[in-house]
Design an enzyme around this catalytic site. Structure first.
Site, PDB file in Angstrom:
ATOM      1  N   ASP A 163       0.850  -1.193   0.000  1.00 30.02           N
ATOM      2  CA  ASP A 163       0.000   0.000   0.000  1.00 30.02           C
ATOM      3  C   ASP A 163       0.886   1.243   0.000  1.00 30.02           C
ATOM      4  O   ASP A 163       2.090   1.147   0.178  1.00 30.02           O
ATOM      5  CB  ASP A 163      -0.956  -0.012   1.222  1.00 30.02           C
ATOM      6  CG  ASP A 163      -0.226   0.080   2.561  1.00 30.02           C
ATOM      7  OD1 ASP A 163      -0.509  -0.741   3.460  1.00 30.02           O
ATOM      8  OD2 ASP A 163       0.639   0.974   2.717  1.00 30.02           O
ATOM      9  N   HIS A 171       8.435  -5.452  -1.389  1.00 31.98           N
ATOM     10  CA  HIS A 171       7.511  -6.388  -2.066  1.00 31.98           C
ATOM     11  C   HIS A 171       6.734  -5.693  -3.182  1.00 31.98           C
ATOM     12  O   HIS A 171       5.712  -6.199  -3.630  1.00 31.98           O
ATOM     13  CB  HIS A 171       6.543  -7.010  -1.052  1.00 31.98           C
ATOM     14  CG  HIS A 171       7.224  -7.950  -0.107  1.00 31.98           C
ATOM     15  ND1 HIS A 171       6.639  -8.390   1.049  1.00 31.98           N
ATOM     16  CD2 HIS A 171       8.458  -8.522  -0.141  1.00 31.98           C
ATOM     17  CE1 HIS A 171       7.474  -9.205   1.680  1.00 31.98           C
ATOM     18  NE2 HIS A 171       8.595  -9.289   0.985  1.00 31.98           N
ATOM     19  N   CYS A 227       4.452  -4.517 -17.415  1.00 24.30           N
ATOM     20  CA  CYS A 227       4.187  -5.340 -18.603  1.00 24.30           C
ATOM     21  C   CYS A 227       5.169  -6.512 -18.617  1.00 24.30           C
ATOM     22  O   CYS A 227       6.384  -6.309 -18.525  1.00 24.30           O
ATOM     23  CB  CYS A 227       4.371  -4.500 -19.868  1.00 24.30           C
ATOM     24  SG  CYS A 227       4.293  -5.491 -21.389  1.00 24.30           S
ATOM     25  N   THR A 242       4.803  -6.813  11.878  1.00 18.02           N
ATOM     26  CA  THR A 242       5.055  -7.951  11.000  1.00 18.02           C
ATOM     27  C   THR A 242       5.233  -9.217  11.834  1.00 18.02           C
ATOM     28  O   THR A 242       5.751  -9.187  12.935  1.00 18.02           O
ATOM     29  CB  THR A 242       6.288  -7.719  10.086  1.00 18.02           C
ATOM     30  OG1 THR A 242       6.485  -8.868   9.256  1.00 18.02           O
ATOM     31  CG2 THR A 242       7.545  -7.440  10.883  1.00 18.02           C
ATOM     32  N   ASN A 284       4.620  -4.384  18.014  1.00 20.30           N
ATOM     33  CA  ASN A 284       3.685  -5.298  17.347  1.00 20.30           C
ATOM     34  C   ASN A 284       2.520  -5.590  18.275  1.00 20.30           C
ATOM     35  O   ASN A 284       2.540  -5.243  19.456  1.00 20.30           O
ATOM     36  CB  ASN A 284       4.435  -6.597  16.969  1.00 20.30           C
ATOM     37  CG  ASN A 284       3.734  -7.344  15.857  1.00 20.30           C
ATOM     38  OD1 ASN A 284       3.390  -6.786  14.814  1.00 20.30           O
ATOM     39  ND2 ASN A 284       3.484  -8.624  16.097  1.00 20.30           N
ATOM     40  N   GLU A 335       1.722  -8.607  19.051  1.00 19.14           N
ATOM     41  CA  GLU A 335       2.223  -9.657  19.965  1.00 19.14           C
ATOM     42  C   GLU A 335       3.689  -9.933  19.656  1.00 19.14           C
ATOM     43  O   GLU A 335       4.165  -9.625  18.571  1.00 19.14           O
ATOM     44  CB  GLU A 335       1.405 -10.931  19.790  1.00 19.14           C
ATOM     45  CG  GLU A 335       1.643 -11.637  18.469  1.00 19.14           C
ATOM     46  CD  GLU A 335       0.353 -12.024  17.760  1.00 19.14           C
ATOM     47  OE1 GLU A 335      -0.716 -11.950  18.367  1.00 19.14           O
ATOM     48  OE2 GLU A 335       0.454 -12.371  16.573  1.00 19.14           O
ATOM     49  N   ALA A 348      -0.741  -0.665  16.763  1.00 17.21           N
ATOM     50  CA  ALA A 348       0.285   0.234  16.204  1.00 17.21           C
ATOM     51  C   ALA A 348      -0.102   1.704  16.392  1.00 17.21           C
ATOM     52  O   ALA A 348       0.771   2.551  16.649  1.00 17.21           O
ATOM     53  CB  ALA A 348       0.480  -0.077  14.725  1.00 17.21           C
TER      54      ALA A 348
HETATM   55  N1  APR Z   1      -1.094  -3.179  15.446  1.00 22.83           N
HETATM   56  C1  APR Z   1       0.132  -3.780  15.498  1.00 22.83           C
HETATM   57  N2  APR Z   1       0.377  -5.017  15.009  1.00 22.83           N
HETATM   58  C2  APR Z   1      -0.664  -5.655  14.450  1.00 22.83           C
HETATM   59  C3  APR Z   1      -1.962  -5.109  14.354  1.00 22.83           C
HETATM   60  C4  APR Z   1      -2.150  -3.805  14.886  1.00 22.83           C
HETATM   61  N3  APR Z   1      -3.344  -3.198  14.842  1.00 22.83           N
HETATM   62  N4  APR Z   1      -2.770  -6.021  13.747  1.00 22.83           N
HETATM   63  C5  APR Z   1      -1.996  -7.090  13.466  1.00 22.83           C
HETATM   64  N5  APR Z   1      -0.740  -6.883  13.893  1.00 22.83           N
HETATM   65  C6  APR Z   1       0.419  -7.777  13.775  1.00 22.83           C
HETATM   66  C7  APR Z   1       0.075  -9.247  13.943  1.00 22.83           C
HETATM   67  O1  APR Z   1       0.183  -9.621  15.307  1.00 22.83           O
HETATM   68  C8  APR Z   1       1.168  -9.906  13.083  1.00 22.83           C
HETATM   69  O2  APR Z   1       2.327 -10.164  13.857  1.00 22.83           O
HETATM   70  O3  APR Z   1       0.895  -7.635  12.461  1.00 22.83           O
HETATM   71  C9  APR Z   1       1.486  -8.863  12.020  1.00 22.83           C
HETATM   72  C10 APR Z   1       0.907  -9.191  10.662  1.00 22.83           C
HETATM   73  O4  APR Z   1       1.537 -10.355  10.208  1.00 22.83           O
HETATM   74  P1  APR Z   1       1.210 -10.904   8.748  1.00 22.83           P
HETATM   75  O5  APR Z   1      -0.253 -10.943   8.556  1.00 22.83           O
HETATM   76  O6  APR Z   1       2.005 -12.162   8.569  1.00 22.83           O
HETATM   77  O7  APR Z   1       1.761  -9.778   7.757  1.00 22.83           O
HETATM   78  P2  APR Z   1       3.274  -9.512   7.360  1.00 22.83           P
HETATM   79  O8  APR Z   1       4.201  -9.892   8.468  1.00 22.83           O
HETATM   80  O9  APR Z   1       3.340  -8.134   6.849  1.00 22.83           O
HETATM   81  O10 APR Z   1       3.499 -10.538   6.133  1.00 22.83           O
HETATM   82  C11 APR Z   1       4.728 -10.460   5.473  1.00 22.83           C
HETATM   83  O11 APR Z   1       3.920 -12.058   3.865  1.00 22.83           O
HETATM   84  O12 APR Z   1       2.227 -12.814   2.568  1.00 22.83           O
HETATM   85  C12 APR Z   1       3.387 -12.099   2.541  1.00 22.83           C
HETATM   86  O13 APR Z   1       3.926 -10.442   0.989  1.00 22.83           O
HETATM   87  C13 APR Z   1       3.138 -10.689   2.101  1.00 22.83           C
HETATM   88  O14 APR Z   1       4.275  -8.689   2.832  1.00 22.83           O
HETATM   89  C14 APR Z   1       3.593  -9.851   3.284  1.00 22.83           C
HETATM   90  C15 APR Z   1       4.527 -10.799   4.023  1.00 22.83           C
END
Ligand code: APR
Length: 232
Positions: free
Chosen positions: A95, A110, A118, A178, A203, A205, A219
């Site tokens: 985003d 990413h 293309c 993440t 995060n 957690e 966050a």
């Molecule tokens: N505030 C803080 N942390 C949050 C919130 C929030 N409101 N909501 C969720 N989280 C945390 C979750 O606890 C989790 O640890 O954000 C993290 C999201 O993890 P994922 O869903 O695995 O996303 P991400 O880590 O960005 O994935 C990495 O995986 O699928 C691929 O390309 C995709 O860029 C992505 C990559």
């Protein structure tokens, strides 16, 4: 963009955009509980069923147009403003909410949802609207080869060398929102520790014992609080 050696490298993931309504991947109602990533986030999936892949990203692109940066994005933009040249955001997110909040030094490892590429000529263009299999490339005219300019599983993430160089010269590595499940991003905290950077996780957690410190919660609460401490 030429990034001097930033003092703080900040890695962000879907959790930083969760409160902007962008959804995450691996939370209980995350995208990977609704779609099979093999079908919508791999080159093989795109070759097998491009229309399904376009539908997946078209839906996320439309959601993005309704989304606004949240207090975490704005706090990070303010941090960059207050500490010019010292902050680099490396985001896994496709985003544009960091940029919409005002951040300038952002590397999208990413790729970006609002860009198309293309498959025939490689031309990348701004792409705010739907893609489809009958879209012609605006550069070479080829039809059927337009794809989102995002990095799928099995493809090489972007800006890897620049990110490694930034880590090598930084003092602190901060991971925000993440799950630390996808490499190479998931490995940055180990690299940071090995080369002696201070490491912090912000995060919902805890995800790894590699971090020196962690602050847990939404966050939009923990990121502004951390930034406020840093700049006061
Ligand atoms: N505030 C803080 N942390 C949050 C919130 C929030 N409101 N909501 C969720 N989280 C945390 C979750 O606890 C989790 O640890 O954000 C993290 C999201 O993890 P994922 O869903 O695995 O996303 P991400 O880590 O960005 O994935 C990495 O995986 O699928 C691929 O390309 C995709 O860029 C992505 C990559």
């Amino acid at each position: 963009m030429s990034i001097q050696t930033p003092r703080i490298v900040i890695l962000t993931g879907a959790g930083v955009s969760a409160e902007s309504g962008m959804g995450t991947f691996r939370d209980k109602d995350g995208l990977w509980t609704k779609y099979d990533l093999e079908d919508v986030a791999t080159p093989e999936g795109f070759a097998r069923n491009p229309a399904l892949v376009h539908a997946f990203y078209n839906e996320r692109r439309r959601l993005l147009h309704q989304g606004e940066p949240n207090q975490a994005h704005f706090a990070l933009a303010e941090l960059e403003q207050r500490l010019p040249g010292e902050i680099l955001i490396v985001t896994q997110n496709i985003d544009n909410l960091h940029e919409k909040a005002g951040s300038k030094n952002v590397l999208h490892m990413h790729g970006e949802l609002l860009k198309s590429r293309c498959e025939k000529c490689g031309e990348e263009r701004h792409c705010p609207d739907d893609l489809s299999t009958d879209r012609a490339c605006p550069a070479c005219g080829h039809i059927g080869g337009m794809r989102p300019a995002v990095v799928w599983f099995g493809e090489m993430p972007l800006h890897m060398e620049q990110i490694d160089d930034a880590l090598a010269g930084a003092e602190q590595f901060v991971s925000i929102g993440t799950s630390g499940q996808v490499y190479p991003a998931a490995g940055y905290v180990q690299i940071a520790r090995t080369i002696g950077l201070r490491t912090l996780e912000l995060n919902l957690e805890a995800t790894s014992s590699y971090f020196d410190a962690g602050r847990y919660g939404p966050a939009t609460e923990i990121v502004p609080a951390w930034v406020k401490e840093l700049i006061s």
